[in-house]
Write a protein that holds these residues in place. Structure first.
Motif, PDB file in Angstrom:
ATOM      1  N   CYS A 141       0.786  -1.236   0.000  1.00 15.02           N
ATOM      2  CA  CYS A 141       0.000   0.000   0.000  1.00 15.02           C
ATOM      3  C   CYS A 141       0.814   1.280   0.000  1.00 15.02           C
ATOM      4  CB  CYS A 141      -0.942   0.005   1.205  1.00 15.02           C
ATOM      5  SG  CYS A 141      -2.266  -1.189   0.990  1.00 15.02           S
ATOM      6  N   HIS A 142       2.073   1.208  -0.399  1.00 16.76           N
ATOM      7  CA  HIS A 142       2.865   2.444  -0.464  1.00 16.76           C
ATOM      8  C   HIS A 142       3.978   2.269  -1.486  1.00 16.76           C
ATOM      9  CE1 HIS A 142       3.751   6.306   1.698  1.00 16.76           C
ATOM     10  NE2 HIS A 142       4.735   6.211   0.815  1.00 16.76           N
ATOM     11  N   THR A 143       3.616   2.315  -2.756  1.00 17.34           N
ATOM     12  CA  THR A 143       4.581   2.126  -3.835  1.00 17.34           C
ATOM     13  C   THR A 143       4.643   3.408  -4.656  1.00 17.34           C
ATOM     14  OG1 THR A 143       3.963  -0.205  -3.907  1.00 17.34           O
ATOM     15  CG2 THR A 143       5.226   0.656  -5.768  1.00 17.34           C
ATOM     16  N   HIS A 144       5.700   4.200  -4.433  1.00 13.66           N
ATOM     17  CA  HIS A 144       5.859   5.443  -5.187  1.00 13.66           C
ATOM     18  C   HIS A 144       6.385   5.149  -6.578  1.00 13.66           C
ATOM     19  CE1 HIS A 144       4.928   8.751  -2.525  1.00 13.66           C
ATOM     20  NE2 HIS A 144       5.420   8.036  -1.534  1.00 13.66           N
ATOM     21  N   ILE A 145       5.948   5.945  -7.519  1.00 10.73           N
ATOM     22  CA  ILE A 145       6.423   5.869  -8.895  1.00 10.73           C
ATOM     23  C   ILE A 145       7.578   6.855  -9.027  1.00 10.73           C
ATOM     24  CG2 ILE A 145       5.810   6.224 -11.309  1.00 10.73           C
ATOM     25  CD1 ILE A 145       2.844   5.888 -10.333  1.00 10.73           C
ATOM     26  N   VAL A 146       8.621   6.442  -9.725  1.00 11.63           N
ATOM     27  CA  VAL A 146       9.722   7.349 -10.032  1.00 11.63           C
ATOM     28  C   VAL A 146       9.957   7.344 -11.534  1.00 11.63           C
ATOM     29  CG1 VAL A 146      10.831   7.074  -7.788  1.00 11.63           C
ATOM     30  CG2 VAL A 146      11.503   5.590  -9.658  1.00 11.63           C
ATOM     31  N   GLY A 147      10.668   8.327 -11.996  1.00 11.45           N
ATOM     32  CA  GLY A 147      10.986   8.456 -13.411  1.00 11.45           C
ATOM     33  C   GLY A 147      11.491   9.848 -13.696  1.00 11.45           C
ATOM     34  N   SER A 148      11.584  10.163 -14.970  1.00  4.80           N
ATOM     35  CA  SER A 148      12.112  11.468 -15.364  1.00  4.80           C
ATOM     36  C   SER A 148      11.185  12.236 -16.299  1.00  4.80           C
ATOM     37  CB  SER A 148      13.467  11.282 -16.048  1.00  4.80           C
ATOM     38  OG  SER A 148      13.292  10.522 -17.238  1.00  4.80           O
ATOM     39  N   GLY A 149      10.091  11.624 -16.704  1.00  2.00           N
ATOM     40  CA  GLY A 149       9.192  12.274 -17.646  1.00  2.00           C
ATOM     41  C   GLY A 149       9.598  12.051 -19.089  1.00  2.00           C
ATOM     42  N   ASP A 150      10.565  11.166 -19.314  1.00  2.00           N
ATOM     43  CA  ASP A 150      11.091  10.961 -20.665  1.00  2.00           C
ATOM     44  C   ASP A 150      10.169  10.150 -21.572  1.00  2.00           C
ATOM     45  OD1 ASP A 150      11.517   8.428 -19.564  1.00  2.00           O
ATOM     46  OD2 ASP A 150      13.692   8.622 -19.541  1.00  2.00           O
ATOM     47  N   SER A 151       9.009   9.738 -21.048  1.00  2.00           N
ATOM     48  CA  SER A 151       8.062   8.977 -21.875  1.00  2.00           C
ATOM     49  C   SER A 151       6.755   9.733 -22.089  1.00  2.00           C
ATOM     50  CB  SER A 151       7.761   7.630 -21.222  1.00  2.00           C
ATOM     51  OG  SER A 151       6.939   7.844 -20.074  1.00  2.00           O
ATOM     52  N   GLY A 152       6.720  10.988 -21.682  1.00  2.00           N
ATOM     53  CA  GLY A 152       5.482  11.737 -21.769  1.00  2.00           C
ATOM     54  C   GLY A 152       4.566  11.507 -20.587  1.00  2.00           C
ATOM     55  N   GLY A 178      -2.323 -12.339  -7.947  1.00  2.00           N
ATOM     56  CA  GLY A 178      -3.350 -11.702  -7.128  1.00  2.00           C
ATOM     57  C   GLY A 178      -2.799 -10.603  -6.246  1.00  2.00           C
ATOM     58  N   ALA A 179      -1.520 -10.692  -5.866  1.00  2.00           N
ATOM     59  CA  ALA A 179      -0.900  -9.642  -5.055  1.00  2.00           C
ATOM     60  C   ALA A 179      -0.733  -8.390  -5.907  1.00  2.00           C
ATOM     61  CB  ALA A 179       0.456 -10.116  -4.528  1.00  2.00           C
ATOM     62  N   LYS A 180      -0.909  -7.220  -5.286  1.00  2.00           N
ATOM     63  CA  LYS A 180      -0.846  -5.972  -6.031  1.00  2.00           C
ATOM     64  C   LYS A 180      -0.042  -4.910  -5.294  1.00  2.00           C
ATOM     65  CE  LYS A 180      -5.248  -6.285  -8.491  1.00  2.00           C
ATOM     66  NZ  LYS A 180      -6.435  -5.521  -8.875  1.00  2.00           N
ATOM     67  N   ALA A 181       0.380  -3.908  -6.063  1.00  2.00           N
ATOM     68  CA  ALA A 181       1.024  -2.721  -5.507  1.00  2.00           C
ATOM     69  C   ALA A 181       0.101  -1.534  -5.741  1.00  2.00           C
ATOM     70  CB  ALA A 181       2.369  -2.477  -6.181  1.00  2.00           C
ATOM     71  N   MET A 182      -0.122  -0.750  -4.703  1.00  2.00           N
ATOM     72  CA  MET A 182      -0.915   0.461  -4.823  1.00  2.00           C
ATOM     73  C   MET A 182       0.043   1.594  -5.179  1.00  2.00           C
ATOM     74  SD  MET A 182      -3.351   2.362  -2.058  1.00  2.00           S
ATOM     75  CE  MET A 182      -4.690   1.197  -2.160  1.00  2.00           C
ATOM     76  N   LEU A 183      -0.104   2.128  -6.381  1.00  2.00           N
ATOM     77  CA  LEU A 183       0.814   3.132  -6.888  1.00  2.00           C
ATOM     78  C   LEU A 183       0.485   4.520  -6.355  1.00  2.00           C
ATOM     79  CD1 LEU A 183       1.045   1.971 -10.599  1.00  2.00           C
ATOM     80  CD2 LEU A 183       2.493   1.319  -8.662  1.00  2.00           C
ATOM     81  N   TYR A 184       1.524   5.229  -5.960  1.00  2.00           N
ATOM     82  CA  TYR A 184       1.360   6.580  -5.451  1.00  2.00           C
ATOM     83  C   TYR A 184       2.035   7.575  -6.371  1.00  2.00           C
ATOM     84  CZ  TYR A 184      -0.626   5.493  -0.934  1.00  2.00           C
ATOM     85  OH  TYR A 184      -1.469   5.099   0.047  1.00  2.00           O
ATOM     86  N   ALA A 185       1.314   8.641  -6.663  1.00  2.00           N
ATOM     87  CA  ALA A 185       1.887   9.774  -7.362  1.00  2.00           C
ATOM     88  C   ALA A 185       2.698  10.578  -6.337  1.00  2.00           C
ATOM     89  CB  ALA A 185       0.780  10.618  -7.969  1.00  2.00           C
ATOM     90  N   PHE A 186       3.251  11.676  -6.757  1.00  2.00           N
ATOM     91  CA  PHE A 186       4.048  12.516  -5.863  1.00  2.00           C
ATOM     92  C   PHE A 186       3.660  13.950  -6.175  1.00  2.00           C
ATOM     93  CE2 PHE A 186       7.823  14.162  -3.802  1.00  2.00           C
ATOM     94  CZ  PHE A 186       8.073  13.219  -2.827  1.00  2.00           C
ATOM     95  N   ASP A 187       3.045  14.619  -5.230  1.00  2.00           N
ATOM     96  CA  ASP A 187       2.480  15.939  -5.471  1.00  2.00           C
ATOM     97  C   ASP A 187       3.543  17.034  -5.502  1.00  2.00           C
ATOM     98  OD1 ASP A 187       0.469  17.728  -6.010  1.00  2.00           O
ATOM     99  OD2 ASP A 187      -0.463  17.623  -4.028  1.00  2.00           O
TER     100      ASP A 187
END
Length: 172
Positions: free
Chosen positions: A63-74, A128-137
């Motif tokens: 229940c706490h999976t942050h997304i990271v990246g650089s924006g290089d895919s739009g 069946g196991a899942k990750a809840m993805l979190y954005a970053f404000d």
């Protein structure tokens, strides 16, 4: 601010300044590079197998999976330029390196590489196991408006939602 926090911050700034001025990459200097093992090539240990006993994977969410990246895919992800200015902002540059290193993402194609890595990690858990993805404000000012100048990293809610929709078997 407590003395320990000031001392820690001073140490991090000095360490980052040393990294920025070194002629060798930080990973070579300190040998801190994550090995980024292939999660599918590592069999589950007896402890991992035992940990899943009696658990319905459909009831399990990270229940706490942050997304990271650089924006290089739009994706709409943004990073402050400070994360790429080792002489001006050594601490933020070191933070960026540490996050990318921990997430096993390269300097290019970070958005795609992170999602690929996260999916591979989730594929090592029972179906069946899942990750809840979190954005970053973004940071926001007193008026409630976005404060771009003080936002180090931003991941839009819409991007998190699009990943959950694209991979509903593993992401929420």
């Amino acid at each position: 601010m407590p003395a320990k926090s000031c001392a820690r911050r001073r140490f991090l700034k000095l360490a980052a300044a040393g990294l920025a001025s070194a002629s060798t990459p930080a990973s070579a200097l300190f040998r801190l590079t994550n090995q980024c093992l292939d999660p599918t090539g590592t069999p589950a240990s007896a402890l991992e197998t035992a940990a899943w006993q009696g658990i319905n994977p459909a009831d399990w969410w990270d229940c706490h999976t942050h997304i990271v990246g650089s924006g290089d895919s739009g994706s709409g992800i943004t990073q402050t330029p400070d994360m790429h200015a080792p002489l001006k902002h050594p601490v933020q540059t070191l933070q960026h390196w540490a996050y990318a290193n921990a997430a096993c993402i390269p300097d290019t194609h970070q958005d795609v590489a992170f999602v690929k890595r996260l999916r591979a990690l989730m594929d090592t858990t029972p179906k069946g196991a899942k990750a809840m993805l979190y954005a970053f404000d973004r940071a926001h000012g007193a008026s409630g408006d976005p404060d771009h100048a003080n936002t180090a990293f931003f991941v839009p809610n819409e991007y998190a939602q699009s990943l959950a929709q694209a991979y509903p078997e593993r992401f929420e």
